[in-house]
Design an enzyme around this catalytic site. Structure first.
Site, PDB file in Angstrom:
ATOM      1  N   CYS A   2       1.252  -0.983   0.332  1.00  0.00           N
ATOM      2  CA  CYS A   2      -0.346  -0.357  -0.056  1.00  0.00           C
ATOM      3  C   CYS A   2       1.300   1.181  -0.167  1.00  0.00           C
ATOM      4  CB  CYS A   2      -0.865  -0.384   1.445  1.00  0.00           C
ATOM      5  SG  CYS A   2      -2.308  -1.517   1.296  1.00  0.00           S
ATOM      6  N   ARG A  27       6.828  -0.689  -4.350  1.00  0.00           N
ATOM      7  CA  ARG A  27       6.253  -1.660  -3.190  1.00  0.00           C
ATOM      8  C   ARG A  27       5.276  -2.838  -3.320  1.00  0.00           C
ATOM      9  NH1 ARG A  27       6.475   1.318   1.919  1.00  0.00           N
ATOM     10  NH2 ARG A  27       7.987   2.375   2.329  1.00  0.00           N
ATOM     11  N   TRP A  74      -3.123  -3.124  -1.500  1.00  0.00           N
ATOM     12  CA  TRP A  74      -2.747  -4.055  -1.551  1.00  0.00           C
ATOM     13  C   TRP A  74      -3.081  -5.189  -0.640  1.00  0.00           C
ATOM     14  CZ3 TRP A  74      -0.663  -7.803   2.115  1.00  0.00           C
ATOM     15  CH2 TRP A  74       0.303  -9.336   1.675  1.00  0.00           C
ATOM     16  N   ASN A 100      -4.072   2.986   4.869  1.00  0.00           N
ATOM     17  CA  ASN A 100      -3.012   1.293   4.606  1.00  0.00           C
ATOM     18  C   ASN A 100      -2.941   1.412   5.906  1.00  0.00           C
ATOM     19  OD1 ASN A 100      -1.810   2.671   2.412  1.00  0.00           O
ATOM     20  ND2 ASN A 100       0.381   3.396   3.430  1.00  0.00           N
ATOM     21  N   GLY A 101      -2.462   0.272   6.352  1.00  0.00           N
ATOM     22  CA  GLY A 101      -2.872  -0.425   7.471  1.00  0.00           C
ATOM     23  C   GLY A 101      -3.973  -2.033   7.903  1.00  0.00           C
ATOM     24  N   GLU A 482      17.405 -19.278   0.794  1.00  0.00           N
ATOM     25  CA  GLU A 482      17.918 -17.780   1.327  1.00  0.00           C
ATOM     26  C   GLU A 482      17.864 -17.539  -0.328  1.00  0.00           C
ATOM     27  OE1 GLU A 482      17.247 -15.086   1.517  1.00  0.00           O
ATOM     28  OE2 GLU A 482      17.350 -13.186   0.038  1.00  0.00           O
ATOM     29  N   LYS A 486      14.818 -16.472  -3.015  1.00  0.00           N
ATOM     30  CA  LYS A 486      15.026 -15.583  -3.952  1.00  0.00           C
ATOM     31  C   LYS A 486      13.976 -16.617  -5.694  1.00  0.00           C
ATOM     32  CE  LYS A 486      15.915 -12.726  -2.524  1.00  0.00           C
ATOM     33  NZ  LYS A 486      15.387 -12.454  -1.621  1.00  0.00           N
ATOM     34  N   GLU A 489      10.181 -16.815  -5.336  1.00  0.00           N
ATOM     35  CA  GLU A 489       8.992 -15.520  -4.993  1.00  0.00           C
ATOM     36  C   GLU A 489       9.602 -14.982  -6.875  1.00  0.00           C
ATOM     37  OE1 GLU A 489      10.706 -12.483  -2.562  1.00  0.00           O
ATOM     38  OE2 GLU A 489      13.044 -12.969  -2.670  1.00  0.00           O
ATOM     39  N   HIS A 505      15.644 -37.979   4.482  1.00  0.00           N
ATOM     40  CA  HIS A 505      15.183 -38.485   5.972  1.00  0.00           C
ATOM     41  C   HIS A 505      13.873 -37.650   5.226  1.00  0.00           C
ATOM     42  CE1 HIS A 505      18.547 -39.131   7.928  1.00  0.00           C
ATOM     43  NE2 HIS A 505      18.891 -37.962   8.177  1.00  0.00           N
ATOM     44  N   LYS A 600       6.498  -4.964  -0.864  1.00  0.00           N
ATOM     45  CA  LYS A 600       8.067  -4.607  -0.533  1.00  0.00           C
ATOM     46  C   LYS A 600       8.012  -4.417   1.097  1.00  0.00           C
ATOM     47  CE  LYS A 600      12.580  -4.109  -1.465  1.00  0.00           C
ATOM     48  NZ  LYS A 600      13.154  -4.521  -1.663  1.00  0.00           N
TER      49      LYS A 600
HETATM   50  C1  F6R Z   1      12.332 -11.126   0.333  1.00  0.00           C
HETATM   51  C2  F6R Z   1      11.599  -9.841   1.206  1.00  0.00           C
HETATM   52  C3  F6R Z   1      11.483 -10.294   2.360  1.00  0.00           C
HETATM   53  C4  F6R Z   1      11.668  -9.656   2.873  1.00  0.00           C
HETATM   54  C5  F6R Z   1      10.628  -9.811   4.558  1.00  0.00           C
HETATM   55  C6  F6R Z   1      11.584  -8.195   5.682  1.00  0.00           C
HETATM   56  O1  F6R Z   1      13.333 -11.159  -1.161  1.00  0.00           O
HETATM   57  O2  F6R Z   1      12.310  -8.951   0.294  1.00  0.00           O
HETATM   58  O3  F6R Z   1      11.150 -11.329   2.392  1.00  0.00           O
HETATM   59  O4  F6R Z   1      12.808 -10.009   3.935  1.00  0.00           O
HETATM   60  O5  F6R Z   1       9.531  -8.678   3.885  1.00  0.00           O
HETATM   61  O6  F6R Z   1      11.404  -7.164   5.237  1.00  0.00           O
HETATM   62  P1  F6R Z   1      12.134  -6.227   5.881  1.00  0.00           P
HETATM   63  O7  F6R Z   1      13.513  -6.379   5.791  1.00  0.00           O
HETATM   64  O8  F6R Z   1      11.729  -5.238   4.606  1.00  0.00           O
HETATM   65  O9  F6R Z   1      11.856  -5.958   7.348  1.00  0.00           O
END
Ligand code: F6R
Length: 605
Positions: A2, A27, A74, A100-101, A482, A486, A489, A505, A600
């Site tokens: 949002c 975002r 969003w 927002n929220g 990680e 990546k 997503e 296992h 984001k």
């Molecule tokens: C994945 C990604 C998310 C953020 C998570 C935490 O690529 O970006 O998993 O890492 O939403 O966000 P922050 O770091 O802003 O607290």
């Protein structure tokens, strides 16, 4: 998650607000809307499902205004649709609002106060504007009605609210709790936004708002009051960031630009934190506070959590303080037994993640000291923690985090070294951070310069597949999870990051002919074991791809990593994984920078 923008006093309201929304587009959102009013009886409300480009296509030449609010939504409550998009309008058509929220008690409020109101959306947000309409109808002024509606929102609710009263359209009513919101101070007009980036084209001076505050924003006036109604005076802070830092600069996608920026970020961090004589620019009070603790708790979400896993290795090795890493959303409601003198580290790119913030609020109530490591100065988690260290990575626009992850690990390494040095710990003294991060920067550069090889691997193994695995052991397992996040997503390939030894296992049952299994091998102590696990999956038909440190490489390994310090290998091993994810998404034809369903900055729990 949002985006919210507003402006009062500039006759170019439409272009200003649309520009702001575009800057917040990264975002993540699924619908958008705008309301503008020219203060002479003309006003316009336009909403759409989908992208801002679609909203723009609906804005005809006659649409104009001197005051306005706009929003990207969003979806949380109610599907993405024009009806559920903001701004929402009170039943009598007088008040327009963006939010927002989350309003956690919206159902109760509807039942108690608004049973006879015909709601136009399925959102929790609409309840607030309907409450304002009702209270104004009962005789309260717009400000009183706004305040009364807000006073009914329960403690769990989060909001950044902007409201315009059609009968008095020279004031923008603003309120904030938990969701980020800034007032932008301009000459002859004023703006408001959920992220400074949205308005850097018109101002670099912003006033932060605190929870519970309410603002009447006019062309030449910013009137802030706290929750008790006391006037608040607050000076603006200056954001020095250049508006062009958030441009693509010739790249097709932000994600690739941000992957390529990582060597420069490592160098920037050396410059910011390491003195010429090898001492570190870390506040002594921070070091003393951490040293006084008996256990460090790293709390974070998603990619930042994964950076925390590596931080755990670094802190235990150099600072010699037992360290635990926790997923914020779990920790908040299922807290482990805490040590006597805990110290909390919040890792967060955005500094706004609601899950992490929830934990920080709880720990503040218990008076435990904390550090936020973030990319965003003045962000909420930065303001609310006892200490802040910045990532200096520049704006990260692509939803998938890349350079913030590596910057987080580098800052954790610097912090661990600083504490260890203060303890005269030999391992810390021997860890030459300038030399090691320079090696990392050079290694990252070699890898991004060879990206065409990764592009070919993605085309060969990842364009068609339904699922994939990353495997690794010890620190390589941290990287594997990680790497898997990546890939899944941005390419939507169902990917799991697995401890290589754990596969047999149970999960090995999922390996089929052609399943890509990407193994990360940088730790000599476990390399032979991971090689055996590769053999096991290869024997069952998997396409095995290896990402291996030079000293451990065999002929036939597809991706060879430059040598770096054993605890910094995630910084180089992740680069090919980020590139594989990028190319897999691109080759599958997806929107790399804005993957579906993702946001984001995740400002709801
Ligand atoms: C994945 C990604 C998310 C953020 C998570 C935490 O690529 O970006 O998993 O890492 O939403 O966000 P922050 O770091 O802003 O607290």
């Amino acid at each position: 998650m949002c985006g919210i923008v507003g402006e009062v006093g500039n006759d170019q309201a439409v272009s200003l607000l649309i520009h702001g929304l575009k800057k917040l587009e990264y975002r993540g959102y699924d619908s958008a809307g705008i309301y503008v009013n020219d203060e002479h009886g003309q006003d316009y409300l336009i909403k759409t499902k989908g992208r801002i480009a679609e909203l723009e296509s609906k804005i005809t030449d006659d649409v104009h205004g001197t005051i306005g609010i706009a929003h990207t939504r969003w979806a949380t409550h109610g599907i993405p649709s024009a009806a559920n998009a903001h701004p929402h309008v009170s039943a009598d058509g007088r008040f327009y609002m963006v939010h927002n929220g989350v309003i956690t008690n919206f159902k109760e409020l509807k039942q108690e106060y608004l049973a006879d109101v015909d709601f136009k959306s399925e959102t929790d947000s609409e309840v607030v504007v309907q409450l304002v309409g009702k209270f104004a109808d009962e005789g309260l002024s717009a400000l009183e009605a706004f305040k009364k509606a807000i006073s009914l929102l329960d403690a769990g609710s989060a909001y950044a609210l902007l409201m315009i009263d059609r009968e008095n359209p020279e004031t923008l009513y603003v309120a904030k709790k938990k969701s980020p919101l800034l007032i932008g101070v301009c000459d002859g007009f004023n703006v408001v936004c959920s992220d400074a980036m949205a308005m850097l084209n018109v101002t670099h001076d912003f006033i932060e708002l605190h929870d519970g505050e309410i603002v009447e924003l006019r062309k030449n006036e910013i009137k802030i009051q706290d929750a008790q109604g006391n006037a608040v005076e607050r000076k603006p802070f200056h954001v020095s960031q250049d508006a062009s830092a958030s441009e693509k600069g010739g790249y097709e996608h932000f994600m690739l630009k941000e992957i390529d920026e990582q060597p420069a970020v490592m160098r920037k961090l050396i410059q910011e934190y390491v003195n010429e004589d090898g001492t570190l620019k870390i506040d002594q009070e921070l070091i003393d506070t951490i040293k006084a603790s008996d256990r460090i708790y790293i709390v974070a979400a998603g990619t930042s959590y994964h950076a925390g896993l590596v931080g755990h290795e670094l802190l235990e090795k150099f600072a010699k303080i037992p360290t635990e890493v926790h997923v914020a959303s779990e920790f908040a409601y299922n807290r482990p037994l805490l040590a006597k003198k805990p110290f909390f580290i919040f890792l967060t790119q955005s500094g706004e993640t609601a899950d992490s913030r929830q934990v920080l609020n709880q720990m503040n109530e218990l008076n435990y000291p904390s550090l936020t490591i973030t990319n965003v100065p003045n962000s909420t988690l930065s303001r609310e923690a006892s200490f802040t260290l910045l990532l200096h990575a520049g704006p990260e626009i692509a939803v998938a985090s890349t350079k913030a992850y590596t910057a987080q690990i580098a800052v954790e390494a610097i912090l661990a070294k600083a504490i260890g040095m203060d303890n005269h710990d030999q391992a810390a003294l021997d860890f030459d951070i300038r030399k090691e991060l320079t090696k990392v920067a050079n290694g990252m550069q070699e890898l991004v310069d060879e990206k065409h090889k990764i592009e070919e691997l993605a085309a060969k193994y990842l364009v068609k597949t339904r699922n994939a695995f990353y495997i690794g052991r010890a620190i390589d397992y941290d990287t594997a999870i990680e790497a898997a996040l990546k890939l899944k997503e941005v390419s939507y390939i169902q990917t799991e990051g697995f401890a290589a030894g754990e596969l047999k296992h149970g999960t090995i049952a999922l390996i089929e002919e052609g399943t890509p299994v990407i193994s990360i091998i940088t730790d000599q102590a476990v390399a032979a074991h991971t090689r055996s696990n590769q053999e096991e999956v290869a024997a069952r038909g998997a396409n095995v791809i290896s990402i291996v440190s030079e000293s451990l490489a065999h002929s036939g390994d597809q991706i060879v990593l430059p040598e770096v310090h054993p605890l910094l290998t995630p910084l180089v091993a992740i680069i090919p994984a980020q590139l594989l994810a990028y190319y897999a998404s691109e080759q599958r034809g997806y929107d790399v920078d804005k993957p579906r369903n993702l946001a984001k900055s995740v400002t709801v729990e």
